[in-house]
Design a protein around this motif. Structure first.
Motif, PDB file in Angstrom:
ATOM      1  N   LYS A  60       0.844  -1.211   0.000  1.00  0.00           N
ATOM      2  CA  LYS A  60       0.000   0.000   0.000  1.00  0.00           C
ATOM      3  C   LYS A  60       0.879   1.260   0.000  1.00  0.00           C
ATOM      4  CE  LYS A  60      -0.977   1.248   3.993  1.00  0.00           C
ATOM      5  NZ  LYS A  60      -1.362   1.029   5.393  1.00  0.00           N
ATOM      6  N   THR A  61       1.918   1.276   0.849  1.00  0.00           N
ATOM      7  CA  THR A  61       2.789   2.449   0.932  1.00  0.00           C
ATOM      8  C   THR A  61       3.556   2.645  -0.372  1.00  0.00           C
ATOM      9  OG1 THR A  61       3.043   1.889   3.249  1.00  0.00           O
ATOM     10  CG2 THR A  61       4.530   3.559   2.418  1.00  0.00           C
ATOM     11  N   SER A  62       4.001   1.557  -0.976  1.00  0.00           N
ATOM     12  CA  SER A  62       4.773   1.733  -2.209  1.00  0.00           C
ATOM     13  C   SER A  62       3.869   2.207  -3.354  1.00  0.00           C
ATOM     14  CB  SER A  62       5.567   0.477  -2.574  1.00  0.00           C
ATOM     15  OG  SER A  62       4.726  -0.481  -3.098  1.00  0.00           O
ATOM     16  N   VAL A  63       2.586   1.812  -3.341  1.00  0.00           N
ATOM     17  CA  VAL A  63       1.658   2.339  -4.360  1.00  0.00           C
ATOM     18  C   VAL A  63       1.513   3.849  -4.147  1.00  0.00           C
ATOM     19  CG1 VAL A  63      -0.736   2.326  -5.207  1.00  0.00           C
ATOM     20  CG2 VAL A  63       0.371   0.164  -4.618  1.00  0.00           C
ATOM     21  N   LEU A  64       1.386   4.257  -2.874  1.00  0.00           N
ATOM     22  CA  LEU A  64       1.233   5.683  -2.554  1.00  0.00           C
ATOM     23  C   LEU A  64       2.428   6.491  -3.079  1.00  0.00           C
ATOM     24  CD1 LEU A  64      -0.096   8.077  -0.966  1.00  0.00           C
ATOM     25  CD2 LEU A  64       1.218   7.328   1.017  1.00  0.00           C
ATOM     26  N   TYR A  65       3.670   6.054  -2.729  1.00  0.00           N
ATOM     27  CA  TYR A  65       4.857   6.804  -3.141  1.00  0.00           C
ATOM     28  C   TYR A  65       5.026   6.807  -4.656  1.00  0.00           C
ATOM     29  CZ  TYR A  65       6.215   6.975   1.782  1.00  0.00           C
ATOM     30  OH  TYR A  65       6.243   7.203   3.130  1.00  0.00           O
ATOM     31  N   PHE A  66       4.745   5.658  -5.271  1.00  0.00           N
ATOM     32  CA  PHE A  66       4.872   5.532  -6.726  1.00  0.00           C
ATOM     33  C   PHE A  66       3.924   6.523  -7.425  1.00  0.00           C
ATOM     34  CE2 PHE A  66       3.160   3.494 -10.605  1.00  0.00           C
ATOM     35  CZ  PHE A  66       4.324   3.414 -11.360  1.00  0.00           C
ATOM     36  N   LEU A  67       2.671   6.549  -6.946  1.00  0.00           N
ATOM     37  CA  LEU A  67       1.693   7.447  -7.589  1.00  0.00           C
ATOM     38  C   LEU A  67       2.086   8.911  -7.394  1.00  0.00           C
ATOM     39  CD1 LEU A  67      -1.719   5.698  -6.739  1.00  0.00           C
ATOM     40  CD2 LEU A  67      -0.492   5.700  -8.918  1.00  0.00           C
ATOM     41  N   GLN A  68       2.534   9.252  -6.172  1.00  0.00           N
ATOM     42  CA  GLN A  68       2.934  10.651  -5.899  1.00  0.00           C
ATOM     43  C   GLN A  68       4.032  11.076  -6.869  1.00  0.00           C
ATOM     44  OE1 GLN A  68       3.908  10.505  -1.730  1.00  0.00           O
ATOM     45  NE2 GLN A  68       1.874  11.195  -1.082  1.00  0.00           N
ATOM     46  N   LYS A  69       5.000  10.171  -7.080  1.00  0.00           N
ATOM     47  CA  LYS A  69       6.146  10.483  -7.952  1.00  0.00           C
ATOM     48  C   LYS A  69       5.696  10.648  -9.413  1.00  0.00           C
ATOM     49  CE  LYS A  69      10.561   8.517  -9.104  1.00  0.00           C
ATOM     50  NZ  LYS A  69      11.181   7.206  -9.213  1.00  0.00           N
ATOM     51  N   GLN A  70       4.853   9.715  -9.866  1.00  0.00           N
ATOM     52  CA  GLN A  70       4.417   9.759 -11.269  1.00  0.00           C
ATOM     53  C   GLN A  70       3.545  10.988 -11.559  1.00  0.00           C
ATOM     54  OE1 GLN A  70       5.596   7.674 -13.530  1.00  0.00           O
ATOM     55  NE2 GLN A  70       6.688   6.556 -11.933  1.00  0.00           N
ATOM     56  N   ILE A  71       2.686  11.317 -10.568  1.00  0.00           N
ATOM     57  CA  ILE A  71       1.743  12.440 -10.785  1.00  0.00           C
ATOM     58  C   ILE A  71       2.486  13.775 -10.908  1.00  0.00           C
ATOM     59  CG2 ILE A  71      -0.112  13.760  -9.630  1.00  0.00           C
ATOM     60  CD1 ILE A  71      -1.179  10.977  -8.708  1.00  0.00           C
ATOM     61  N   ASN A  86       3.366  13.711 -14.505  1.00  0.00           N
ATOM     62  CA  ASN A  86       2.187  13.580 -15.377  1.00  0.00           C
ATOM     63  C   ASN A  86       0.917  13.566 -14.521  1.00  0.00           C
ATOM     64  OD1 ASN A  86       0.156  12.912 -17.119  1.00  0.00           O
ATOM     65  ND2 ASN A  86       0.918  10.836 -17.573  1.00  0.00           N
ATOM     66  N   PRO A  87       0.253  14.699 -14.376  1.00  0.00           N
ATOM     67  CA  PRO A  87      -0.934  14.757 -13.513  1.00  0.00           C
ATOM     68  C   PRO A  87      -2.040  13.788 -13.943  1.00  0.00           C
ATOM     69  CG  PRO A  87      -0.242  16.956 -14.182  1.00  0.00           C
ATOM     70  CD  PRO A  87       0.587  15.992 -14.968  1.00  0.00           C
ATOM     71  N   LYS A  88      -1.987  13.325 -15.189  1.00  0.00           N
ATOM     72  CA  LYS A  88      -3.022  12.401 -15.662  1.00  0.00           C
ATOM     73  C   LYS A  88      -2.578  10.939 -15.560  1.00  0.00           C
ATOM     74  CE  LYS A  88      -5.755  15.038 -18.885  1.00  0.00           C
ATOM     75  NZ  LYS A  88      -6.077  15.225 -20.288  1.00  0.00           N
ATOM     76  N   PHE A  89      -1.502  10.686 -14.791  1.00  0.00           N
ATOM     77  CA  PHE A  89      -0.926   9.344 -14.757  1.00  0.00           C
ATOM     78  C   PHE A  89      -1.953   8.260 -14.380  1.00  0.00           C
ATOM     79  CE2 PHE A  89       1.145   5.742 -12.741  1.00  0.00           C
ATOM     80  CZ  PHE A  89       2.045   5.376 -13.736  1.00  0.00           C
ATOM     81  N   ILE A  90      -2.748   8.529 -13.335  1.00  0.00           N
ATOM     82  CA  ILE A  90      -3.716   7.505 -12.879  1.00  0.00           C
ATOM     83  C   ILE A  90      -4.737   7.224 -13.977  1.00  0.00           C
ATOM     84  CG2 ILE A  90      -5.589   7.007 -11.229  1.00  0.00           C
ATOM     85  CD1 ILE A  90      -3.976   8.393  -9.085  1.00  0.00           C
TER      86      ILE A  90
END
Ligand code: KG4
Ligand code: ZN
Length: 340
Positions: free
Chosen positions: A218-229, A232-236
């Motif tokens: 769960k934590t690694s998904v959080l950090y990964f998404l923060q970095k990608q966004i 690229n704000p539309k990453f998700i």
């Protein structure tokens, strides 16, 4: 015992108010009132759950009786969930069941929710396919993740469990990070169908032989998404299917690998899954593949008996009844009731 036993069962451990009528192992009705009040909070609010149980319990019980075409005097026993679960929610179901059993002068059956998830496998099915003892059961729900060696209907040996979050929580928390509504597990399953399971990699925890841990994922998904966004704000939006598929693939592999290790050790040749997450299409597929590889029988409950429902409380109650394991009116609902 050849007589027909009619059981009214009540489940109120979390956010579903459910009532079911069974005759022996046959389900006559199984009603569930889901509480939508929690959706806007992104998770279950315990106080609101208790209040909603209080409002739903009589309508749900009375509709379950009506659909089963059973009247109150025809009931032989009342079963209820004693725990584990949210205490306020458990209190509503327990108090209702006790009052009813007392007024009908019928026995009361206090059921362990985690045992009931497993015993749901013994509800009558057309294929007459029931687990043979001993069997290994992977119980995967929103509140628990357990690996259980089931020796007999009332003999459970817990051989491993999560040291932090439950797998259902990992699904739901990932879904929340992706902006999906609660409970997000079924939505991850849905988006994953169109995604690449190997698109992204997630960490494997280092825990005991048959134990589990999901908080790192769960934590690694959080950090990964923060970095990608950040870049690229539309990453998700652009990668939703691939994120869902890869997280689901990883979570399912974590639990199926443990089941495989356990089967190597215990050699039961009988593997089962239970609990809400066993509704997941990938876990069902992975269990089928494991069974083929290890040449074992497998047991997967029908969808309606995977997530919380009162029919599973009823079958567990019926097995207690057959064993004459009745409960007293002073039985205490217990939030952290152990498996055995
Ligand atoms: O057993 P359950 O109904 O309640 C508890 O006792 O916790 O399990 C609910 C959990 C939730 O976390 C929900 O997201 C998850 O089961 N769930 C799923 C699926 N259907 C339900 N998770 C992944 N894929 C599904 N198809
Ligand atoms: Zn449950």
């Amino acid at each position: 015992m050849n007589e027909t036993i009619t059981i009214l069962a009540i489940e109120s451990s979390c956010d579903d108010t459910s009532a079911s009528v069974l005759q022996n192992n046959r389900v006559l009705s199984n009603l569930i009132a889901t509480q939508d009040v929690h959706k806007k909070f992104g998770g279950v609010v315990p106080e609101l759950a208790s209040r909603a149980h209080q409002a739903h319990i009589w309508p749900v019980v009375s509709e379950a009786l009506k659909q089963a075409q059973i009247t109150l005097p025809q009931i032989d026993a009342v079963a209820f969930t004693q725990g584990p679960g949210l205490l306020g929610s458990l209190l509503v179901g327990a108090s209702f069941a006790k009052g009813l059993a007392w007024s009908l002068n019928k026995p009361l059956l206090a059921v362990n929710h985690m045992q009931a998830h497993i015993l749901a496998h013994f509800i009558e099915n057309k294929q007459n396919h029931y687990p043979e003892f001993p069997f290994l059961c992977l119980t995967v729900s929103g509140g628990h993740t357990q690996l259980v060696l089931v020796h007999a209907p009332h003999h459970f040996e817990l051989i491993g469990q999560t040291i932090d979050d439950a797998i259902g929580e990992a699904f739901d928390k990932t879904a929340k990070l992706l902006g999906l509504p609660y409970p997000g597990g079924p939505l991850i399953d849905k988006y994953a169908q169109a995604g690449n399971p190997n698109a992204f990699q997630w960490p494997t925890p280092n825990v005991g032989e048959f134990d589990f841990s999901f908080s790192g994922v769960k934590t690694s998904v959080l950090y990964f998404l923060q970095k990608q966004i950040k870049t690229n704000p539309k990453f998700i939006e652009e990668n939703l299917n691939d994120i869902c598929a890869s997280v689901q693939h990883h979570l399912v592999n974590l639990v199926i690998d443990k089941l495989q290790f356990a089967e190597k050790k215990y050699k039961t040749h009988n593997l089962a899954i239970a609990g809400g997450v066993s509704a997941n299409s990938q876990i069902r597929k992975a269990l089928n593949q494991l069974a083929e590889k290890m040449n074992t029988k497998i047991y997967i409950p029908p969808f309606e008996y995977c997530t919380d429902n009162a029919a599973m409380i009823g079958i567990a109650g019926y097995l207690l009844y057959k064993n004459k394991q009745f409960s007293s009116l002073s039985a205490k609902p217990t939030a952290r009731l152990q498996l055995s």
